[in-house]
Design a protein around this motif. Structure first.
Motif, short mmCIF file in Angstrom:
data_model
loop_
_atom_site.label_atom_id
_atom_site.label_comp_id
_atom_site.label_asym_id
_atom_site.label_seq_id
_atom_site.Cartn_x
_atom_site.Cartn_y
_atom_site.Cartn_z
N GLU A 81 0.87 -1.18 0.00
CA GLU A 81 0.00 0.00 0.00
C GLU A 81 0.90 1.23 0.00
N VAL A 82 0.71 2.09 -0.99
CA VAL A 82 1.57 3.26 -1.15
C VAL A 82 0.77 4.52 -0.81
N ASN A 83 1.36 5.36 0.06
CA ASN A 83 0.73 6.62 0.45
C ASN A 83 1.77 7.72 0.50
N ILE A 84 1.33 8.95 0.33
CA ILE A 84 2.19 10.10 0.56
C ILE A 84 1.90 10.56 1.98
N VAL A 85 2.94 10.57 2.80
CA VAL A 85 2.82 10.99 4.19
C VAL A 85 3.80 12.14 4.39
N GLY A 86 3.27 13.33 4.61
CA GLY A 86 4.13 14.50 4.74
C GLY A 86 4.84 14.75 3.43
N ASN A 87 6.14 14.63 3.45
CA ASN A 87 6.93 14.84 2.24
C ASN A 87 7.62 13.56 1.79
N SER A 88 7.06 12.43 2.20
CA SER A 88 7.67 11.15 1.87
C SER A 88 6.64 10.17 1.33
N ILE A 89 7.14 9.16 0.66
CA ILE A 89 6.29 8.06 0.25
C ILE A 89 6.39 6.99 1.32
N SER A 90 5.25 6.49 1.72
CA SER A 90 5.18 5.42 2.70
C SER A 90 4.77 4.13 1.99
N TYR A 91 5.57 3.10 2.16
CA TYR A 91 5.25 1.79 1.61
C TYR A 91 4.81 0.90 2.77
N ASN A 92 3.52 0.72 2.91
CA ASN A 92 2.99 -0.15 3.95
C ASN A 92 2.90 -1.56 3.39
N LEU A 93 3.56 -2.48 4.04
CA LEU A 93 3.64 -3.85 3.55
C LEU A 93 2.80 -4.78 4.43
N ILE A 94 2.01 -5.61 3.78
CA ILE A 94 1.21 -6.60 4.48
C ILE A 94 1.74 -7.96 4.04
N MET A 95 2.43 -8.65 4.97
CA MET A 95 3.08 -9.90 4.60
C MET A 95 2.67 -11.03 5.55
N PRO A 96 2.52 -12.23 5.02
CA PRO A 96 2.19 -13.37 5.88
C PRO A 96 3.21 -13.60 7.00
N ILE A 97 4.46 -13.26 6.75
CA ILE A 97 5.50 -13.46 7.78
C ILE A 97 5.22 -12.65 9.04
N ASP A 98 4.41 -11.58 8.89
CA ASP A 98 4.06 -10.76 10.06
C ASP A 98 3.32 -11.55 11.13
N LEU A 99 2.69 -12.65 10.74
CA LEU A 99 1.99 -13.49 11.70
C LEU A 99 2.95 -14.24 12.62
N TYR A 100 4.20 -14.40 12.17
CA TYR A 100 5.16 -15.23 12.90
C TYR A 100 6.37 -14.45 13.44
N VAL A 101 6.70 -13.35 12.76
CA VAL A 101 7.89 -12.59 13.12
C VAL A 101 7.50 -11.13 13.30
N PRO A 102 7.83 -10.53 14.45
CA PRO A 102 7.49 -9.11 14.62
C PRO A 102 8.25 -8.24 13.62
#
Length: 195
Positions: free
Chosen positions: A147-168
């Motif tokens: 998910e790509v967003n402009i936040v302030g003066n930067s691009i934010s790449y929000n990642l949704i990954m299956p590994i997030d269920l197992y590794v912080p």
């Protein structure tokens, strides 16, 4: 103020207006041109002088291509054209998650005279490749996970990954920092350790 055509991005804190640098597609494309031109010259001179430095001289070219991809992301976001954003974001993230964790170890390895440190760098390079394939592979298999967003003066790449269920996520970032930060510190060359 931001150039014409680029909406101003200002941060307001407790009634104070704080001017921030404005990053945009023009900035990213401009940096891409400078970096690839400089990187091309660097690579040309390296190949003529000392090929051991080839991996290092490729770095400005790689950053230039990465900036070009982010320029496409910026352009798509600024113009509200979401057709080019996913592929460009994925290309940008290829460099972040796959290229740099492997390439930095390779760069130091190519210049390292100490055989024991070379073995350590080979292990880090292999781990970087596996780590990169694990993280980037999740994004490549599901482009909607980015998910790509402009936040302030930067691009934010929000990642949704299956590994997030197992590794912080902090652990994923910590491994990344080790893979990109430690290889130069392992070098027998003082200037690479400063790098």
């Amino acid at each position: 103020p931001c150039p014409a055509g680029n909406p101003a991005r200002h941060q307001v804190l407790e009634g104070q207006r704080s001017e921030l640098m404005c990053f945009s597609s023009a900035t990213s494309f401009g940096m891409a041109v400078l970096l690839t031109a400089g990187g091309g010259l660097c690579l040309h001179k390296t190949l003529a002088a000392d090929k051991r430095f080839t991996a290092m001289s490729v770095m400005p070219l790689a950053v230039g291509v990465q900036q070009f991809m982010e320029g496409i992301v910026w352009q798509g976001m600024e113009q509200g054209d979401q057709t080019s954003v996913p592929a460009a974001a994925l290309s940008y993230l290829f460099f972040v998650w796959m290229f740099w964790p492997t390439w930095l170890s390779l760069m130091v390895y190519k210049l390292e005279p100490n055989p024991q440190r070379q073995k350590t760098l080979q292990l880090m390079m292999s781990f970087g490749l596996i780590y990169g394939a694990l993280i980037f592979g999740q994004l490549f298999m599901n482009i909607n996970a980015v998910e790509v967003n402009i936040v302030g003066n930067s691009i934010s790449y929000n990642l949704i990954m299956p590994i997030d269920l197992y590794v912080p996520r902090w652990a994923i970032y910590l491994v990344y920092l080790v893979l990109v930060g430690i290889p130069p510190l392992l070098s027998a060359h003082y200037h690479l350790r400063l790098f």
